[in-house]
Design an enzyme around this catalytic site. Structure first.
Site, PDB file in Angstrom:
ATOM      1  N   SER A   1     -10.312  -1.262   5.028  1.00 18.60           N
ATOM      2  CA  SER A   1      -9.577  -2.216   4.184  1.00 18.60           C
ATOM      3  C   SER A   1     -10.104  -2.236   2.755  1.00 18.60           C
ATOM      4  CB  SER A   1      -9.722  -3.616   4.780  1.00 18.60           C
ATOM      5  OG  SER A   1     -11.032  -4.092   4.502  1.00 18.60           O
ATOM      6  N   CYS A   2      -9.399  -2.967   1.919  1.00 22.45           N
ATOM      7  CA  CYS A   2      -9.768  -3.098   0.502  1.00 22.45           C
ATOM      8  C   CYS A   2     -11.175  -3.679   0.339  1.00 22.45           C
ATOM      9  CB  CYS A   2      -8.739  -3.972  -0.213  1.00 22.45           C
ATOM     10  SG  CYS A   2      -8.310  -5.471   0.694  1.00 22.45           S
ATOM     11  N   ASN A   3     -11.481  -4.757   1.062  1.00 25.42           N
ATOM     12  CA  ASN A   3     -12.816  -5.371   0.956  1.00 25.42           C
ATOM     13  C   ASN A   3     -13.892  -4.413   1.439  1.00 25.42           C
ATOM     14  OD1 ASN A   3     -12.819  -8.194  -0.002  1.00 25.42           O
ATOM     15  ND2 ASN A   3     -11.309  -8.486   1.624  1.00 25.42           N
TER      16      ASN A   3
ATOM     17  N   GLY B   1      -5.898  -2.379   8.316  1.00 24.82           N
ATOM     18  CA  GLY B   1      -5.471  -3.383   9.285  1.00 24.82           C
ATOM     19  C   GLY B   1      -5.720  -2.924  10.716  1.00 24.82           C
TER      20      GLY B   1
ATOM     21  N   HIS C   1     -15.640  -7.891   8.126  1.00 22.18           N
ATOM     22  CA  HIS C   1     -15.931  -6.875   7.103  1.00 22.18           C
ATOM     23  C   HIS C   1     -17.261  -6.151   7.345  1.00 22.18           C
ATOM     24  CE1 HIS C   1     -13.421 -10.129   5.449  1.00 22.18           C
ATOM     25  NE2 HIS C   1     -12.698  -9.118   5.015  1.00 22.18           N
TER      26      HIS C   1
ATOM     27  N   GLN D   1      -7.195  -5.636  -4.573  1.00 20.96           N
ATOM     28  CA  GLN D   1      -6.906  -5.371  -3.164  1.00 20.96           C
ATOM     29  C   GLN D   1      -5.714  -4.447  -2.958  1.00 20.96           C
ATOM     30  OE1 GLN D   1      -6.027  -8.224  -4.663  1.00 20.96           O
ATOM     31  NE2 GLN D   1      -3.928  -8.676  -4.064  1.00 20.96           N
TER      32      GLN D   1
ATOM     33  N   HIS E   1     -10.155  -9.834  -4.914  1.00 21.55           N
ATOM     34  CA  HIS E   1     -11.218 -10.488  -4.147  1.00 21.55           C
ATOM     35  C   HIS E   1     -12.467 -10.465  -5.024  1.00 21.55           C
ATOM     36  CE1 HIS E   1      -8.793  -9.743  -0.550  1.00 21.55           C
ATOM     37  NE2 HIS E   1      -8.880  -8.448  -0.731  1.00 21.55           N
TER      38      HIS E   1
ATOM     39  N   ILE F   1       0.837  -1.207   0.000  1.00 19.84           N
ATOM     40  CA  ILE F   1       0.000   0.000   0.000  1.00 19.84           C
ATOM     41  C   ILE F   1       0.873   1.259   0.000  1.00 19.84           C
ATOM     42  CG2 ILE F   1      -1.790   1.283   1.265  1.00 19.84           C
ATOM     43  CD1 ILE F   1      -2.784  -1.377  -0.021  1.00 19.84           C
TER      44      ILE F   1
HETATM   45  P1  NAD Z   1       3.248  -4.764   3.574  1.00 19.15           P
HETATM   46  O1  NAD Z   1       3.760  -5.831   4.456  1.00 19.15           O
HETATM   47  O2  NAD Z   1       3.222  -4.985   2.100  1.00 19.15           O
HETATM   48  O3  NAD Z   1       4.079  -3.437   3.816  1.00 19.15           O
HETATM   49  C1  NAD Z   1       4.377  -2.971   5.089  1.00 19.15           C
HETATM   50  C2  NAD Z   1       5.587  -2.057   5.016  1.00 19.15           C
HETATM   51  O4  NAD Z   1       5.842  -1.542   6.299  1.00 19.15           O
HETATM   52  C3  NAD Z   1       6.861  -2.742   4.539  1.00 19.15           C
HETATM   53  O5  NAD Z   1       7.588  -1.814   3.767  1.00 19.15           O
HETATM   54  C4  NAD Z   1       7.605  -3.022   5.851  1.00 19.15           C
HETATM   55  O6  NAD Z   1       9.009  -3.057   5.655  1.00 19.15           O
HETATM   56  C5  NAD Z   1       7.209  -1.793   6.649  1.00 19.15           C
HETATM   57  N1  NAD Z   1       7.236  -1.995   8.089  1.00 19.15           N
HETATM   58  C6  NAD Z   1       7.020  -3.121   8.797  1.00 19.15           C
HETATM   59  N2  NAD Z   1       7.082  -2.864  10.113  1.00 19.15           N
HETATM   60  C7  NAD Z   1       7.338  -1.547  10.231  1.00 19.15           C
HETATM   61  C8  NAD Z   1       7.522  -0.674  11.317  1.00 19.15           C
HETATM   62  N3  NAD Z   1       7.429  -1.103  12.565  1.00 19.15           N
HETATM   63  N4  NAD Z   1       7.791   0.619  11.052  1.00 19.15           N
HETATM   64  C9  NAD Z   1       7.859   1.103   9.794  1.00 19.15           C
HETATM   65  N5  NAD Z   1       7.690   0.314   8.722  1.00 19.15           N
HETATM   66  C10 NAD Z   1       7.431  -0.984   8.944  1.00 19.15           C
HETATM   67  O7  NAD Z   1       1.806  -4.400   4.117  1.00 19.15           O
HETATM   68  P2  NAD Z   1       0.578  -3.812   3.298  1.00 19.15           P
HETATM   69  O8  NAD Z   1      -0.113  -4.921   2.616  1.00 19.15           O
HETATM   70  O9  NAD Z   1       1.013  -2.632   2.509  1.00 19.15           O
HETATM   71  O10 NAD Z   1      -0.368  -3.383   4.504  1.00 19.15           O
HETATM   72  C11 NAD Z   1      -0.224  -2.142   5.189  1.00 19.15           C
HETATM   73  C12 NAD Z   1      -1.564  -1.749   5.759  1.00 19.15           C
HETATM   74  O11 NAD Z   1      -2.499  -1.631   4.678  1.00 19.15           O
HETATM   75  C13 NAD Z   1      -2.176  -2.775   6.738  1.00 19.15           C
HETATM   76  O12 NAD Z   1      -2.948  -2.075   7.673  1.00 19.15           O
HETATM   77  C14 NAD Z   1      -3.097  -3.579   5.831  1.00 19.15           C
HETATM   78  O13 NAD Z   1      -4.122  -4.219   6.535  1.00 19.15           O
HETATM   79  C15 NAD Z   1      -3.618  -2.483   4.919  1.00 19.15           C
HETATM   80  N6  NAD Z   1      -4.150  -2.928   3.629  1.00 19.15           N
HETATM   81  C16 NAD Z   1      -3.535  -3.896   2.897  1.00 19.15           C
HETATM   82  C17 NAD Z   1      -4.087  -4.280   1.685  1.00 19.15           C
HETATM   83  C18 NAD Z   1      -3.481  -5.372   0.861  1.00 19.15           C
HETATM   84  O14 NAD Z   1      -4.198  -6.027   0.115  1.00 19.15           O
HETATM   85  N7  NAD Z   1      -2.185  -5.587   0.909  1.00 19.15           N
HETATM   86  C19 NAD Z   1      -5.233  -3.674   1.200  1.00 19.15           C
HETATM   87  C20 NAD Z   1      -5.811  -2.639   1.945  1.00 19.15           C
HETATM   88  C21 NAD Z   1      -5.271  -2.278   3.156  1.00 19.15           C
END
Ligand code: NAD
Length: 339
Positions: A138-140, A109, A192, A300, A218, A13
């Site tokens: 979230s995405c969903n 999240g 959700h 997503q 999804h 994201i």
């Molecule tokens: P991801 O694991 O792809 O990316 C997380 C990033 O944060 C990585 O660059 C990681 O190195 C970094 N990171 C980890 N711990 C850290 C910390 N303590 N401090 C700073 N950086 C840190 O995760 P994502 O999928 O991008 O998800 C991020 C948020 O977005 C979550 O809340 C998730 O639920 C939400 N989200 C994800 C999606 C999806 O489909 N991937 C969709 C919508 C929302």
């Protein structure tokens, strides 16, 4: 001068939000923060973003592999107007942002209770103007809100039952599964439904979720009992008046999420992202005048990205009219050109 935006967490994201912010003329990416100096950190440097280590302990790890840091997260947040927190859930940065007196946006999240304000540009932009903290669901959840809100506004909704067929993990992740199984979520409702209610508190919705071995998109099958009678065409006409919903047709050969992502690739957008929710127009059925069935697909990795850009504008009061913000965001990302 454009608003200064920090991106904390540069994964699925975060890197998309960074590029979307960089595409606007009223905000700029002041820097991105990461815990690990992995390939994504190296690509961020190549893109010209200033990279910050998440904490002092991490700086040495970055230096060891030749990734130059501009400082640590704490330095970054002190000099910006707003942080978009795209770290994994419960990373716990709220006290840091509060201490720095900086506004922040979190992702789905996190629990609604972290901010007590969950954002969707079409629904509650005005309520979030000037707020310090919001969460983009979230995405969903964002996908469900995009199509249910117009239906509720126009026809009224008695009840929704949505079954979410969820991707197992993201394409860049090889650790999670399932890879050869179908996994029901036994919690009822799945999280959700209550999450949709964080934005649409009066919506009577029940959700059920199942995880399947795919990495892109999804798929939702949605059953809605409307308050007023409708036809399939009337429902499509209402959705066409709302942004960030696009239409595909089985009759055009779009039989599955595979062809939807092929459309996204053919549109040549950044990373082949599909920010819109894709609804099968020949999968919209109304029976007994008020019961609506439809299918929609959610990319997503990207549907929440334009919402983050609009949330920045609302919090920083860069634009008071949500419609105008959405139009500006959508123009910059090529949204609306899909179907
Ligand atoms: P991801 O694991 O792809 O990316 C997380 C990033 O944060 C990585 O660059 C990681 O190195 C970094 N990171 C980890 N711990 C850290 C910390 N303590 N401090 C700073 N950086 C840190 O995760 P994502 O999928 O991008 O998800 C991020 C948020 O977005 C979550 O809340 C998730 O639920 C939400 N989200 C994800 C999606 C999806 O489909 N991937 C969709 C919508 C929302």
């Amino acid at each position: 001068m454009p608003a200064q935006i920090a991106i904390n967490g540069y994964g699925t994201i975060g890197k998309r939000v960074a590029d979307a912010v960089a595409a606007q003329d009223d905000m700029r990416v002041a820097g991105i923060a990461k815990t690990k100096p992995d390939f994504e950190a190296k690509l961020a440097v190549r893109k010209g973003y200033s990279v910050y280590a998440a904490n002092r302990d991490a700086v040495a790890k970055f230096e060891k592999v030749g990734v130059r840091t501009a400082g640590v997260l704490e330095d970054l947040v002190k000099g910006v107007d707003l942080v978009v927190d795209c770290t994994p859930e419960e990373s716990g940065y709220k006290p840091l942002y509060e201490k720095a007196g900086v506004k922040a946006i979190w992702q789905g999240g996190e629990e609604h209770a972290l901010t007590n304000l969950s954002f969707n540009a079409a629904v509650n932009y005005a309520d979030c103007i000037g707020a310090s903290f919001v969460r983009v669901p979230s995405c969903n959840t964002t996908g469900l809100i995009r199509t249910l809100y117009p239906l509720d506004a126009h026809f009224g909704i008695d009840r929704v039952v949505a079954v979410m067929v969820r991707r197992a993990t993201d394409p860049g992740d090889s650790k999670k599964g399932p890879i050869n199984a179908i996994e029901p979520e036994l919690e009822m409702p799945s999280h959700h439904g209550p999450d949709v209610q964080s934005v649409l508190p009066n919506l009577n919705i029940h959700t059920i979720a199942v995880k399947v071995p795919t990495t892109i998109m999804h798929l939702h099958t949605v059953t809605v009992d409307l308050k007023k009678p409708a036809t399939g065409d009337a429902v499509l006409d209402v959705w066409k008046r709302f942004p960030r919903i696009t239409f595909v047709a089985g009759g055009d050969g779009v039989k599955s999420t595979a062809q939807i992502m092929e459309i996204a690739r053919d549109l040549s957008r950044n990373r082949a992202d599909l920010y819109e929710i894709a609804v099968w127009k020949d999968g919209v059925h109304v029976v007994d005048r008020t019961r609506l069935y439809y299918f929609q697909a959610v990319h997503q990795e990207s549907d929440v990205v334009p919402e983050n850009v609009d949330a920045i504008r609302a919090l920083l009061e860069l634009e008071r009219d949500g419609r105008k913000s959405m139009e500006k965001t959508d123009r910059s990302l090529g949204i609306g050109l899909a179907g």
